[in-house]
Design a protein around this motif. Structure first.
Motif, mmCIF file in Angstrom:
data_model
loop_
_atom_site.group_PDB
_atom_site.id
_atom_site.type_symbol
_atom_site.label_atom_id
_atom_site.label_comp_id
_atom_site.label_asym_id
_atom_site.label_seq_id
_atom_site.Cartn_x
_atom_site.Cartn_y
_atom_site.Cartn_z
ATOM 1 N N HIS A 144 46.738 3.321 -7.544
ATOM 2 C CA HIS A 144 45.871 4.278 -6.858
ATOM 3 C C HIS A 144 46.357 5.710 -7.062
ATOM 4 O O HIS A 144 47.527 6.005 -6.776
ATOM 5 N N PRO A 145 45.478 6.605 -7.520
ATOM 6 C CA PRO A 145 45.844 8.017 -7.670
ATOM 7 C C PRO A 145 45.830 8.746 -6.332
ATOM 8 O O PRO A 145 45.068 9.692 -6.108
ATOM 9 N N LEU A 146 46.676 8.264 -5.425
ATOM 10 C CA LEU A 146 46.756 8.802 -4.066
ATOM 11 C C LEU A 146 48.221 8.968 -3.700
ATOM 12 O O LEU A 146 49.083 8.218 -4.177
ATOM 13 N N ASN A 147 48.513 9.920 -2.834
ATOM 14 C CA ASN A 147 49.867 10.067 -2.307
ATOM 15 C C ASN A 147 49.956 9.260 -1.013
ATOM 16 O O ASN A 147 49.906 9.804 0.087
ATOM 17 N N LEU A 148 50.065 7.949 -1.162
ATOM 18 C CA LEU A 148 50.072 7.072 0.006
ATOM 19 C C LEU A 148 51.365 7.187 0.808
ATOM 20 O O LEU A 148 51.384 6.878 1.999
ATOM 21 N N ARG A 149 52.441 7.653 0.164
ATOM 22 C CA ARG A 149 53.666 7.875 0.934
ATOM 23 C C ARG A 149 53.468 9.002 1.947
ATOM 24 O O ARG A 149 53.939 8.912 3.087
ATOM 25 N N GLU A 150 52.772 10.058 1.537
ATOM 26 C CA GLU A 150 52.465 11.123 2.496
ATOM 27 C C GLU A 150 51.618 10.582 3.640
ATOM 28 O O GLU A 150 51.843 10.911 4.809
ATOM 29 N N THR A 151 50.634 9.739 3.306
ATOM 30 C CA THR A 151 49.789 9.178 4.355
ATOM 31 C C THR A 151 50.596 8.306 5.307
ATOM 32 O O THR A 151 50.384 8.327 6.525
ATOM 33 N N ALA A 152 51.543 7.531 4.770
ATOM 34 C CA ALA A 152 52.396 6.705 5.625
ATOM 35 C C ALA A 152 53.180 7.567 6.610
ATOM 36 O O ALA A 152 53.309 7.228 7.795
ATOM 37 N N ILE A 153 53.673 8.697 6.135
ATOM 38 C CA ILE A 153 54.423 9.606 7.007
ATOM 39 C C ILE A 153 53.499 10.236 8.043
ATOM 40 O O ILE A 153 53.862 10.390 9.216
ATOM 41 N N ARG A 154 52.276 10.585 7.637
ATOM 42 C CA ARG A 154 51.313 11.138 8.590
ATOM 43 C C ARG A 154 50.989 10.125 9.690
ATOM 44 O O ARG A 154 50.857 10.485 10.867
ATOM 45 N N ILE A 155 50.832 8.873 9.319
ATOM 46 C CA ILE A 155 50.534 7.842 10.314
ATOM 47 C C ILE A 155 51.690 7.703 11.298
ATOM 48 O O ILE A 155 51.489 7.600 12.517
ATOM 49 N N GLU A 156 52.906 7.729 10.789
ATOM 50 C CA GLU A 156 54.069 7.644 11.680
ATOM 51 C C GLU A 156 54.114 8.856 12.611
ATOM 52 O O GLU A 156 54.403 8.726 13.809
ATOM 53 N N TYR A 157 53.813 10.035 12.070
ATOM 54 C CA TYR A 157 53.784 11.251 12.878
ATOM 55 C C TYR A 157 52.696 11.156 13.954
ATOM 56 O O TYR A 157 52.893 11.552 15.110
ATOM 57 N N GLY A 158 51.524 10.596 13.570
ATOM 58 C CA GLY A 158 50.422 10.456 14.507
ATOM 59 C C GLY A 158 50.774 9.606 15.713
ATOM 60 O O GLY A 158 50.241 9.812 16.811
ATOM 61 N N LYS A 159 51.684 8.646 15.545
ATOM 62 C CA LYS A 159 52.088 7.789 16.656
ATOM 63 C C LYS A 159 52.770 8.586 17.768
ATOM 64 O O LYS A 159 52.799 8.144 18.922
ATOM 65 N N ARG A 160 53.293 9.740 17.418
ATOM 66 C CA ARG A 160 54.085 10.535 18.361
ATOM 67 C C ARG A 160 53.289 11.666 19.015
ATOM 68 O O ARG A 160 53.813 12.401 19.838
ATOM 69 N N ILE A 161 52.034 11.837 18.626
ATOM 70 C CA ILE A 161 51.234 12.957 19.124
ATOM 71 C C ILE A 161 50.481 12.542 20.386
ATOM 72 O O ILE A 161 49.835 11.496 20.418
ATOM 73 N N ASP A 162 50.554 13.373 21.389
ATOM 74 C CA ASP A 162 49.723 13.215 22.585
ATOM 75 C C ASP A 162 48.471 14.058 22.360
ATOM 76 O O ASP A 162 48.468 15.260 22.587
ATOM 77 N N TRP A 163 47.395 13.412 21.898
ATOM 78 C CA TRP A 163 46.194 14.165 21.520
ATOM 79 C C TRP A 163 45.485 14.739 22.729
ATOM 80 O O TRP A 163 44.828 15.770 22.633
ATOM 81 N N ASP A 164 45.602 14.081 23.877
ATOM 82 C CA ASP A 164 45.026 14.662 25.094
ATOM 83 C C ASP A 164 45.651 16.023 25.371
ATOM 84 O O ASP A 164 44.963 17.007 25.650
ATOM 85 N N GLU A 165 46.970 16.067 25.303
ATOM 86 C CA GLU A 165 47.668 17.318 25.580
ATOM 87 C C GLU A 165 47.387 18.360 24.503
ATOM 88 O O GLU A 165 47.123 19.524 24.800
ATOM 89 N N ARG A 166 47.430 17.941 23.233
ATOM 90 C CA ARG A 166 47.233 18.900 22.146
ATOM 91 C C ARG A 166 45.842 19.514 22.185
ATOM 92 O O ARG A 166 45.678 20.721 22.057
ATOM 93 N N THR A 167 44.808 18.696 22.366
ATOM 94 C CA THR A 167 43.451 19.239 22.361
ATOM 95 C C THR A 167 43.157 20.030 23.626
ATOM 96 O O THR A 167 42.404 20.997 23.589
ATOM 97 N N ALA A 168 43.785 19.653 24.739
ATOM 98 C CA ALA A 168 43.599 20.426 25.967
ATOM 99 C C ALA A 168 44.162 21.830 25.796
ATOM 100 O O ALA A 168 43.554 22.815 26.213
ATOM 101 N N CYS A 169 45.317 21.944 25.143
ATOM 102 C CA CYS A 169 45.932 23.254 24.916
ATOM 103 C C CYS A 169 45.103 24.083 23.953
ATOM 104 O O CYS A 169 44.919 25.304 24.145
ATOM 105 N N SER A 170 44.547 23.458 22.909
ATOM 106 C CA SER A 170 43.800 24.202 21.894
ATOM 107 C C SER A 170 42.459 24.683 22.410
ATOM 108 O O SER A 170 41.877 25.626 21.879
ATOM 109 N N GLN A 171 41.935 24.028 23.467
ATOM 110 C CA GLN A 171 40.624 24.383 23.983
ATOM 111 C C GLN A 171 40.670 25.300 25.200
ATOM 112 O O GLN A 171 39.657 25.618 25.793
ATOM 113 N N THR A 172 41.901 25.701 25.599
ATOM 114 C CA THR A 172 42.027 26.613 26.745
ATOM 115 C C THR A 172 42.185 28.040 26.266
ATOM 116 O O THR A 172 42.469 28.300 25.104
#
Length: 263
Positions: free
Chosen positions: A235-263
């Protein structure tokens, strides 16, 4: 902002506009964002980062037998899956006939025994079809964002029902949309919290939600990186970068992040 996919609305359809510039062919419905983009010289390449992030499903389903896609747009995901996942039957669902009329312009292949494009409402299709896709990609938008019928608890429940036990739902969302947090909460409720929301490549507002029917199917970072190294041969994709993004996503509190960005 990259909306992605095709429009989905009740009662009316936005008329698409094709823009050609700098070796790209883009599909838009207004000035707020690009729906789809194709490299004129590489029509099967994934020009937009969010589509490359969505293909991260390969880390968990490297050899799917069936892939269903809600929202065709310029066909980037459908074309890529058709060419680079050769053992999969690919079905794409698009509600807007004006988008389907651009099929040849975006070099979307004709239907055959393992590729089909259907003109239908994506939510109704998922609720009524008898297919059991290993991977269900949801990439339908209108000018306001994800249509309510594609991010409701009822829709996600229908998606989960259609998936086999090892199935995976992947949805393109916009973090700045007013309904974003509601979408994520609905996903978590339906998929028993087996959901990871991931920042997409090349777009600060696109986020990709991965939802597993079987929570055990989610891999560790080391397992994902090992699988990415194998898959990148094909596959002509950087799947290692995607794997790291998925791991990073596990640590994000999206409720908090989007609440801050919308205030």
């Amino acid at each position: 902002m990259i909306r992605g996919g095709g429009p989905s609305q009740n009662g009316r359809h936005e008329r698409p506009v094709v823009v050609r510039a700098g070796g790209f062919v883009a599909l838009q419905f207004d000035e707020s964002g690009v729906q789809s983009c194709m490299l004129a010289q590489e029509p099967y390449a994934l020009a937009l980062g969010y589509t490359r992030t969505m293909m991260g499903f390969l880390l968990f389903q490297p050899n799917p037998r069936r892939i269903s896609i809600v929202g065709l747009g310029g066909g980037s995901l459908a074309k890529y899956c058709y060419r680079y996942v050769p053992d999969a039957v690919v079905t794409a669902v698009e509600i807007n006939p004006d988008v389907l009329a651009l099929r040849s312009l975006f070099q979307i292949p004709p239907d055959d025994e393992r590729f089909e494009v259907i003109c239908a409402d994506g939510a109704q299709y998922v609720d009524s079809c008898d297919h059991r896709p290993d991977v269900l990609l949801v990439d339908g938008f209108n000018a306001e964002g994800v249509p309510p019928q594609l991010c409701s608890r009822a829709f996600y429940t229908a998606c989960r029902r259609q998936l086999p036990d090892n199935g995976l739902l992947v949805a393109n969302l916009i973090s700045s949309d007013s309904g974003f947090r509601r979408c994520v909460r609905s996903l978590r409720a339906v998929f028993d919290d087996a959901v990871v929301v991931v920042p997409a490549q090349d777009s600060p507002e696109n986020v990709i939600a991965f939802a597993w029917k079987n929570p055990a199917a989610c891999l560790s970072l080391d397992e994902s990186l090992a699988r990415a190294r194998v898959l990148e041969v094909m596959h002509p994709l950087n799947l290692r970068e995607t794997a790291i993004r998925i791991e990073y996503g596990k640590r994000i509190d999206w409720d908090e992040r989007t609440a801050c960005s919308q205030t």
